[in-house]
Write a protein that holds these residues in place. Structure first.
Motif, PDB file in Angstrom:
ATOM      1  N   GLY A 143       0.677  -0.957   0.541  1.00 53.00           N
ATOM      2  CA  GLY A 143       0.026   0.173  -0.358  1.00 53.00           C
ATOM      3  C   GLY A 143       0.653   1.563  -0.284  1.00 53.00           C
ATOM      4  O   GLY A 143       0.599   2.963   0.336  1.00 53.00           O
ATOM      5  N   GLY A 144       2.298   1.109  -0.465  1.00 53.03           N
ATOM      6  CA  GLY A 144       2.615   2.747  -0.511  1.00 53.03           C
ATOM      7  C   GLY A 144       3.682   2.980   1.253  1.00 53.03           C
ATOM      8  O   GLY A 144       3.847   3.899   0.822  1.00 53.03           O
ATOM      9  N   SER A 145       3.915   1.987   1.539  1.00 51.13           N
ATOM     10  CA  SER A 145       4.210   1.838   2.775  1.00 51.13           C
ATOM     11  C   SER A 145       4.634   0.837   3.713  1.00 51.13           C
ATOM     12  O   SER A 145       4.297  -0.551   3.030  1.00 51.13           O
ATOM     13  N   MET A 146       5.513   0.463   4.192  1.00 51.07           N
ATOM     14  CA  MET A 146       6.082  -0.106   5.407  1.00 51.07           C
ATOM     15  C   MET A 146       6.114   0.727   6.595  1.00 51.07           C
ATOM     16  O   MET A 146       7.128   1.030   7.260  1.00 51.07           O
ATOM     17  N   MET A 147       5.279  -0.445   7.212  1.00 49.03           N
ATOM     18  CA  MET A 147       4.786   0.358   8.675  1.00 49.03           C
ATOM     19  C   MET A 147       5.977  -0.669   9.699  1.00 49.03           C
ATOM     20  O   MET A 147       6.599  -1.517   9.891  1.00 49.03           O
ATOM     21  N   PHE A 148       6.639   0.811  10.652  1.00 46.75           N
ATOM     22  CA  PHE A 148       7.284  -0.106  11.919  1.00 46.75           C
ATOM     23  C   PHE A 148       6.109  -0.218  13.857  1.00 46.75           C
ATOM     24  O   PHE A 148       5.949   1.573  13.692  1.00 46.75           O
ATOM     25  N   VAL A 149       7.004  -0.441  14.548  1.00 44.23           N
ATOM     26  CA  VAL A 149       6.990  -0.045  15.392  1.00 44.23           C
ATOM     27  C   VAL A 149       8.108  -0.595  16.706  1.00 44.23           C
ATOM     28  O   VAL A 149       8.849  -1.718  16.080  1.00 44.23           O
ATOM     29  N   PHE A 150       8.494  -0.013  17.282  1.00 46.96           N
ATOM     30  CA  PHE A 150       9.666   0.694  17.990  1.00 46.96           C
ATOM     31  C   PHE A 150       9.037   0.558  19.551  1.00 46.96           C
ATOM     32  O   PHE A 150       8.457   0.751  20.156  1.00 46.96           O
ATOM     33  N   VAL A 159       6.114   4.681  16.479  1.00 44.08           N
ATOM     34  CA  VAL A 159       4.733   3.587  15.900  1.00 44.08           C
ATOM     35  C   VAL A 159       5.384   4.556  14.243  1.00 44.08           C
ATOM     36  O   VAL A 159       5.576   6.227  14.706  1.00 44.08           O
ATOM     37  N   GLY A 160       5.138   4.230  13.252  1.00 40.71           N
ATOM     38  CA  GLY A 160       5.732   4.792  12.184  1.00 40.71           C
ATOM     39  C   GLY A 160       5.617   4.551  10.727  1.00 40.71           C
ATOM     40  O   GLY A 160       5.552   3.368  10.842  1.00 40.71           O
ATOM     41  N   HIS A 161       6.276   4.604   9.621  1.00 48.04           N
ATOM     42  CA  HIS A 161       5.911   3.822   8.345  1.00 48.04           C
ATOM     43  C   HIS A 161       7.337   4.960   7.411  1.00 48.04           C
ATOM     44  O   HIS A 161       7.654   6.151   7.514  1.00 48.04           O
ATOM     45  N   ILE A 162       7.705   4.325   6.326  1.00 44.30           N
ATOM     46  CA  ILE A 162       8.326   4.344   5.176  1.00 44.30           C
ATOM     47  C   ILE A 162       7.413   4.689   4.773  1.00 44.30           C
ATOM     48  O   ILE A 162       7.222   3.739   4.359  1.00 44.30           O
ATOM     49  N   GLN A 163       6.847   5.564   3.584  1.00 42.41           N
ATOM     50  CA  GLN A 163       6.219   5.906   2.680  1.00 42.41           C
ATOM     51  C   GLN A 163       6.737   6.321   1.564  1.00 42.41           C
ATOM     52  O   GLN A 163       7.607   7.103   0.944  1.00 42.41           O
ATOM     53  N   GLN A 164       6.294   5.847   0.676  1.00 42.01           N
ATOM     54  CA  GLN A 164       6.471   6.011  -1.117  1.00 42.01           C
ATOM     55  C   GLN A 164       5.696   7.604  -0.868  1.00 42.01           C
ATOM     56  O   GLN A 164       4.802   7.301  -1.354  1.00 42.01           O
ATOM     57  N   ILE A 165       6.014   8.106  -1.782  1.00 44.77           N
ATOM     58  CA  ILE A 165       5.486   9.942  -2.389  1.00 44.77           C
ATOM     59  C   ILE A 165       5.933   9.963  -3.720  1.00 44.77           C
ATOM     60  O   ILE A 165       7.270  10.780  -2.619  1.00 44.77           O
ATOM     61  N   GLY A 166       5.954   9.648  -4.527  1.00 37.94           N
ATOM     62  CA  GLY A 166       6.224   9.923  -5.519  1.00 37.94           C
ATOM     63  C   GLY A 166       7.551   8.805  -6.120  1.00 37.94           C
ATOM     64  O   GLY A 166       6.869   7.388  -6.006  1.00 37.94           O
ATOM     65  N   LEU A 169      10.460   9.196   2.236  1.00 38.08           N
ATOM     66  CA  LEU A 169       9.694   9.793   3.940  1.00 38.08           C
ATOM     67  C   LEU A 169       9.185   8.594   4.488  1.00 38.08           C
ATOM     68  O   LEU A 169       8.913   7.873   5.167  1.00 38.08           O
ATOM     69  N   LEU A 170      10.233   9.085   5.597  1.00 38.67           N
ATOM     70  CA  LEU A 170      10.274   8.219   6.846  1.00 38.67           C
ATOM     71  C   LEU A 170       9.137   9.085   7.808  1.00 38.67           C
ATOM     72  O   LEU A 170       9.556  10.687   8.429  1.00 38.67           O
ATOM     73  N   GLN A 171       8.670   8.890   8.759  1.00 36.81           N
ATOM     74  CA  GLN A 171       7.402   9.518   9.509  1.00 36.81           C
ATOM     75  C   GLN A 171       7.451   8.746  10.600  1.00 36.81           C
ATOM     76  O   GLN A 171       7.079   7.501  10.790  1.00 36.81           O
ATOM     77  N   LEU A 172       7.226   9.291  11.937  1.00 43.49           N
ATOM     78  CA  LEU A 172       6.408   8.267  13.047  1.00 43.49           C
ATOM     79  C   LEU A 172       6.550   9.058  14.347  1.00 43.49           C
ATOM     80  O   LEU A 172       6.180  10.518  13.584  1.00 43.49           O
ATOM     81  N   LYS A 173       5.952   8.529  15.397  1.00 47.65           N
ATOM     82  CA  LYS A 173       5.024   9.424  16.317  1.00 47.65           C
ATOM     83  C   LYS A 173       5.762   8.558  17.544  1.00 47.65           C
ATOM     84  O   LYS A 173       6.294   7.827  17.483  1.00 47.65           O
TER      85      LYS A 173
END
Length: 163
Positions: free
Chosen positions: A62-69, A82-89, A93-97
């Motif tokens: 689905g255009g991302s790889m999610m992760f939990v740490f 909690v986050g993901h590496i998302q395909q943007i175009g 982009l790596l995003q987390l909270k």
């Protein structure tokens, strides 16, 4: 010549071990796909901050790889990410909270911590202050620049083994 050797020696002694790169001002992220980081898929465990660290990475979907740490200190969860590496175009982009052990968030409700892609090179994927390094199919290193007291920055190495 002597001054050049001293400067070279100084930079080698004090700059080696620098495994992260900043995102250049007014820069643009290079082309990349989730395939460039798909080797992170799986269950990983290591040690950092005086405790046990653990990460789970999903396969690309689905255009991302999610992760939990999570970080375990003294037998208890200290915090989660909690986050993901998302395909943007055509880039990533790596995003987390972050969340305390009781799941109360660190960031505001709609805020994320974002790491723009700097470059993909060999066995390394460089995001802004966050690097993934494949050592083997069963070992990876993550390098993260962490701010201490909003004043000094320190690069922290996470070494993980596949579970």
């Amino acid at each position: 010549m002597r001054d050049y050797i001293i400067i070279l020696l100084f930079s080698t002694l004090f700059c080696s071990g620098q495994n992260t790169l900043p995102f250049p001002e007014n820069g643009t992220s290079p082309k990349a796909s989730l395939q460039d980081v798909s080797w992170m898929e799986g269950h990983w465990r290591g040690e950092a901050f005086g405790g046990i660290t653990e990460e789970f990475w999903s396969p690309p979907l689905g255009g991302s790889m999610m992760f939990v740490f999570k970080l375990i200190l003294d037998g208890k969860v200290n915090f989660y990410e909690v986050g993901h590496i998302q395909q943007i175009g055509e880039t990533l982009l790596l995003q987390l909270k972050h969340f305390h052990g009781n799941l109360k968030g660190w960031e505001e409700k709609d805020d994320t911590v974002d790491f723009k892609l700097v470059k993909v090179e060999g066995n390394r994927v460089f995001f802004d202050g966050f690097t993934f390094e494949k050592i083997s199919d069963d070992e990876v290193n993550l390098y993260v620049v962490i701010s201490q007291d909003n004043k000094t920055e320190k690069e922290v190495k996470f070494n993980y083994k596949r579970m």
